[in-house]
Design an enzyme around this catalytic site. Structure first.
Site, PDB file in Angstrom:
ATOM      1  N   TYR A 120      -2.325  -1.200  10.191  1.00  0.00           N
ATOM      2  CA  TYR A 120      -2.416  -1.381   8.737  1.00  0.00           C
ATOM      3  C   TYR A 120      -1.132  -0.868   8.070  1.00  0.00           C
ATOM      4  O   TYR A 120      -0.518  -1.560   7.251  1.00  0.00           O
ATOM      5  CB  TYR A 120      -3.643  -0.640   8.179  1.00  0.00           C
ATOM      6  CG  TYR A 120      -3.854  -0.879   6.702  1.00  0.00           C
ATOM      7  CD1 TYR A 120      -4.381  -2.075   6.237  1.00  0.00           C
ATOM      8  CD2 TYR A 120      -3.520   0.099   5.761  1.00  0.00           C
ATOM      9  CE1 TYR A 120      -4.574  -2.305   4.878  1.00  0.00           C
ATOM     10  CE2 TYR A 120      -3.710  -0.113   4.402  1.00  0.00           C
ATOM     11  CZ  TYR A 120      -4.242  -1.324   3.970  1.00  0.00           C
ATOM     12  OH  TYR A 120      -4.425  -1.542   2.614  1.00  0.00           O
ATOM     13  N   SER A 171       0.857  -1.195   0.000  1.00  0.00           N
ATOM     14  CA  SER A 171       0.000   0.000   0.000  1.00  0.00           C
ATOM     15  C   SER A 171       0.887   1.237   0.000  1.00  0.00           C
ATOM     16  O   SER A 171       2.033   1.203   0.465  1.00  0.00           O
ATOM     17  CB  SER A 171      -0.871   0.018   1.266  1.00  0.00           C
ATOM     18  OG  SER A 171      -1.554   1.253   1.375  1.00  0.00           O
TER      19      SER A 171
HETATM   20  N1  LIG Z   1      -8.521  -0.649  -2.137  1.00  0.00           N
HETATM   21  C1  LIG Z   1      -7.515   0.120  -1.809  1.00  0.00           C
HETATM   22  O1  LIG Z   1      -7.628   1.363  -1.854  1.00  0.00           O
HETATM   23  C2  LIG Z   1      -6.205  -0.459  -1.410  1.00  0.00           C
HETATM   24  C3  LIG Z   1      -5.113   0.395  -1.301  1.00  0.00           C
HETATM   25  C4  LIG Z   1      -3.890  -0.131  -0.936  1.00  0.00           C
HETATM   26  C5  LIG Z   1      -3.754  -1.484  -0.713  1.00  0.00           C
HETATM   27  N2  LIG Z   1      -4.823  -2.310  -0.815  1.00  0.00           N
HETATM   28  C6  LIG Z   1      -4.609  -3.731  -0.569  1.00  0.00           C
HETATM   29  O2  LIG Z   1      -5.015  -4.479  -1.688  1.00  0.00           O
HETATM   30  C7  LIG Z   1      -5.412  -5.788  -1.283  1.00  0.00           C
HETATM   31  C8  LIG Z   1      -6.786  -6.074  -1.864  1.00  0.00           C
HETATM   32  O3  LIG Z   1      -7.705  -5.151  -1.311  1.00  0.00           O
HETATM   33  P1  LIG Z   1      -9.106  -4.811  -1.987  1.00  0.00           P
HETATM   34  O4  LIG Z   1      -9.248  -3.357  -1.914  1.00  0.00           O
HETATM   35  O5  LIG Z   1      -9.222  -5.532  -3.255  1.00  0.00           O
HETATM   36  O6  LIG Z   1     -10.083  -5.419  -0.847  1.00  0.00           O
HETATM   37  P2  LIG Z   1     -11.340  -6.410  -0.932  1.00  0.00           P
HETATM   38  O7  LIG Z   1     -11.890  -6.438   0.449  1.00  0.00           O
HETATM   39  O8  LIG Z   1     -12.223  -6.028  -2.052  1.00  0.00           O
HETATM   40  O9  LIG Z   1     -10.651  -7.811  -1.275  1.00  0.00           O
HETATM   41  C9  LIG Z   1      -9.867  -8.496  -0.325  1.00  0.00           C
HETATM   42  C10 LIG Z   1     -10.158  -9.980  -0.417  1.00  0.00           C
HETATM   43  O10 LIG Z   1      -9.339 -10.648   0.562  1.00  0.00           O
HETATM   44  C11 LIG Z   1     -10.124 -11.661   1.169  1.00  0.00           C
HETATM   45  N3  LIG Z   1      -9.588 -11.993   2.486  1.00  0.00           N
HETATM   46  C12 LIG Z   1      -9.570 -11.220   3.595  1.00  0.00           C
HETATM   47  N4  LIG Z   1      -9.019 -11.897   4.615  1.00  0.00           N
HETATM   48  C13 LIG Z   1      -8.686 -13.123   4.140  1.00  0.00           C
HETATM   49  C14 LIG Z   1      -8.084 -14.255   4.708  1.00  0.00           C
HETATM   50  N5  LIG Z   1      -7.707 -14.295   5.997  1.00  0.00           N
HETATM   51  N6  LIG Z   1      -7.865 -15.350   3.938  1.00  0.00           N
HETATM   52  C15 LIG Z   1      -8.254 -15.341   2.623  1.00  0.00           C
HETATM   53  N7  LIG Z   1      -8.831 -14.289   2.031  1.00  0.00           N
HETATM   54  C16 LIG Z   1      -9.047 -13.198   2.780  1.00  0.00           C
HETATM   55  C17 LIG Z   1     -11.529 -11.065   1.255  1.00  0.00           C
HETATM   56  O11 LIG Z   1     -12.522 -12.061   1.450  1.00  0.00           O
HETATM   57  C18 LIG Z   1     -11.638 -10.340  -0.076  1.00  0.00           C
HETATM   58  O12 LIG Z   1     -12.156 -11.191  -1.070  1.00  0.00           O
HETATM   59  C19 LIG Z   1      -5.373  -5.784   0.242  1.00  0.00           C
HETATM   60  O13 LIG Z   1      -4.164  -6.353   0.666  1.00  0.00           O
HETATM   61  C20 LIG Z   1      -5.410  -4.318   0.575  1.00  0.00           C
HETATM   62  O14 LIG Z   1      -4.823  -4.048   1.833  1.00  0.00           O
HETATM   63  C21 LIG Z   1      -6.052  -1.829  -1.167  1.00  0.00           C
END
Ligand SMILES: NC(=O)c1ccc[n+]([C@@H]2O[C@H](COP(=O)([O-])OP(=O)(O)OC[C@H]3O[C@@H](n4cnc5c(N)ncnc54)[C@H](O)[C@@H]3O)[C@@H](O)[C@H]2O)c1
Length: 268
Positions: free
Chosen positions: A156, A143
Site C-alpha cells: 500500500y 496517502s
Molecule cells: N480513508 C483513508 O483514511 C485514506 C487515507 C489515505 C488515502 N486514501 C485513499 O483514498 C482513496 C479513496 O479511499 P476511501 O477511503 O474513500 O475508500 P472507499 O473504500 O470508501 O472507496 C473506494 C472506492 O473505490 C472503488 N474501487 C476499488 N477498487 C476499484 C477498481 N478496481 N475499479 C473501480 N473502482 C474501484 C470501491 O468500490 C469504492 O467505491 C483510495 O485511493 C485510498 O487509498 C484513503
C-alpha cells in the site's frame, strides 16, 4: 453566488463510496456534470440518486480501473455523452487488506493493490486526457503513507509513493496542454476502506478489539480526531477550481498533523 464548477464535466473514479462519493456530491452542488466510475454498482447508483434528488446531473458507469478495455469503453461513453472532460479525480483505491510484511504478502495482493492504486490512475488518465481539449485538472488520491511508511502494509505504501511520483510526472508532461495534475496525501479518515482494514486486521496489529485500534489511530493525529471524507473533498474542490490555477505537481498533505513526527508528548 457563482458556482465553482458550472458546466464542467467531472469524472470521479471510486465515486461509489468514501472520498469519491463525497466529492461527487460536492462537485454536483458546485454545478458540475458528474460521471462516476466504480466497480460497486449499488453505491454508484445511490450517489447518482442523491445528486439527482438535488436537481444535479450525474451518471454511473461500471468500470474496473485495472483493465484498459473497460476504461476505453467508459471513456467512449463520456465522449458520446459530453464530448469533453474538464476534471478527473482518481479516488478508486484498495488497501492492503491482507496486512503483512513482504514475506507474508501473497503475490495476488501485490498485483491487486498496485493495479488499482497505480495502474488505475495511469489508465484513467491515458484515456481521458485526450478528451481534455480545453485544458483540465486531475487530482489523484495518494496517502500520507506515500510520504512516510507504516508497518505491515508495504505494498500500500509503495503504491501511494508511486501515485505521488506519477502525479508529478504527469504534471510536467501535460502543463503544455493546460492540464494541472495534483495529488492529496490524507491521514486516516473513517471511510468504508479503513473500517474494512481495521475489522479484518486489528488482531494482526496487536489490538484486542477494533475500538482499541481506532483509539490508537486517533491518537496518532495531533489535531485529536480522525479525518472525514468532507475534510478531503473540500481540498479536492479547491485543487480543481480556478482558485488553484497556479498549482500543479503538488502533493498536498491533509492529515491532522499525522506526518509531523512524534514530538507530541502527553495525553490529550
Ligand atoms: N480513508 C483513508 O483514511 C485514506 C487515507 C489515505 C488515502 N486514501 C485513499 O483514498 C482513496 C479513496 O479511499 P476511501 O477511503 O474513500 O475508500 P472507499 O473504500 O470508501 O472507496 C473506494 C472506492 O473505490 C472503488 N474501487 C476499488 N477498487 C476499484 C477498481 N478496481 N475499479 C473501480 N473502482 C474501484 C470501491 O468500490 C469504492 O467505491 C483510495 O485511493 C485510498 O487509498 C484513503
Amino acid at each position: 453566488m457563482t458556482k465553482k464548477l458550472n458546466g464542467k464535466v467531472a469524472i470521479i473514479t471510486g465515486g461509489s463510496s468514501g472520498f469519491g462519493r463525497e466529492t461527487a456530491l460536492l462537485f454536483a452542488d458546485e454545478g458540475a456534470k458528474v460521471v462516476i466510475w466504480d466497480v460497486d454498482e449499488k453505491g454508484g447508483e445511490d450517489t447518482v440518486s442523491a445528486i439527482k434528488e438535488k436537481d444535479g446531473e450525474a451518471s454511473f458507469f461500471k468500470v474496473d480501473v485495472r483493465f484498459s478495455a473497460e476504461i476505453e469503453k467508459a471513456a467512449k461513453n463520456v465522449e458520446q455523452l459530453y464530448g469533453k472532460v474538464d476534471v478527473l479525480v482518481n479516488s478508486a483505491g484498495v488497501h492492503q487488506y491482507r496486512a503483512g510484511n513482504v514475506v507474508e504478502t501473497p503475490e495476488e495482493e501485490y498485483d491487486k493493490v498496485m493495479d488499482t492504486n497505480v495502474k488505475g490512475i495511469f489508465l484513467s488518465s491515458k484515456y481521458l486526457i485526450p478528451l481534455m481539449s480545453d485544458g483540465g485538472s486531475i487530482v489523484n488520491i495518494a496517502s500520507a503513507w506515500g510520504t512516510i511508511v507504516s508497518n505491515k502494509v508495504p505494498i500500500y505504501c509503495t503504491s501511494k509513493a508511486a501515485a505521488i511520483q506519477l502525479t508529478k510526472a504527469m504534471a510536467i508532461d501535460h502543463a503544455v496542454d493546460k492540464i494541472r495534475v495534483n495529488c492529496i496525501c490524507p491521514g486516516t479518515c473513517k471511510t468504508p476502506m479503513v473500517e474494512k482494514i481495521v475489522n479484518l486486521n486489528y488482531k494482526n496489529f496487536g489490538f484486542d478489539s477494533p475500538d482499541s485500534m481506532w483509539d490508537s489511530r486517533k491518537s496518532a493525529h495531533p489535531i485529536g480526531r480522525l479525518g472525514t471524507a468532507t475534510d478531503i473533498s473540500k481540498v479536492i474542490l479547491f485543487l480543481v477550481s480556478d482558485d488553484a490555477s497556479w498549482m500543479t505537481g503538488s502533493a498536498i498533505i491533509v492529515d491532522g498533523g499525522y506526518t509531523l513526527g512524534k514530538s507530541f508528548v502527553g495525553k490529550r
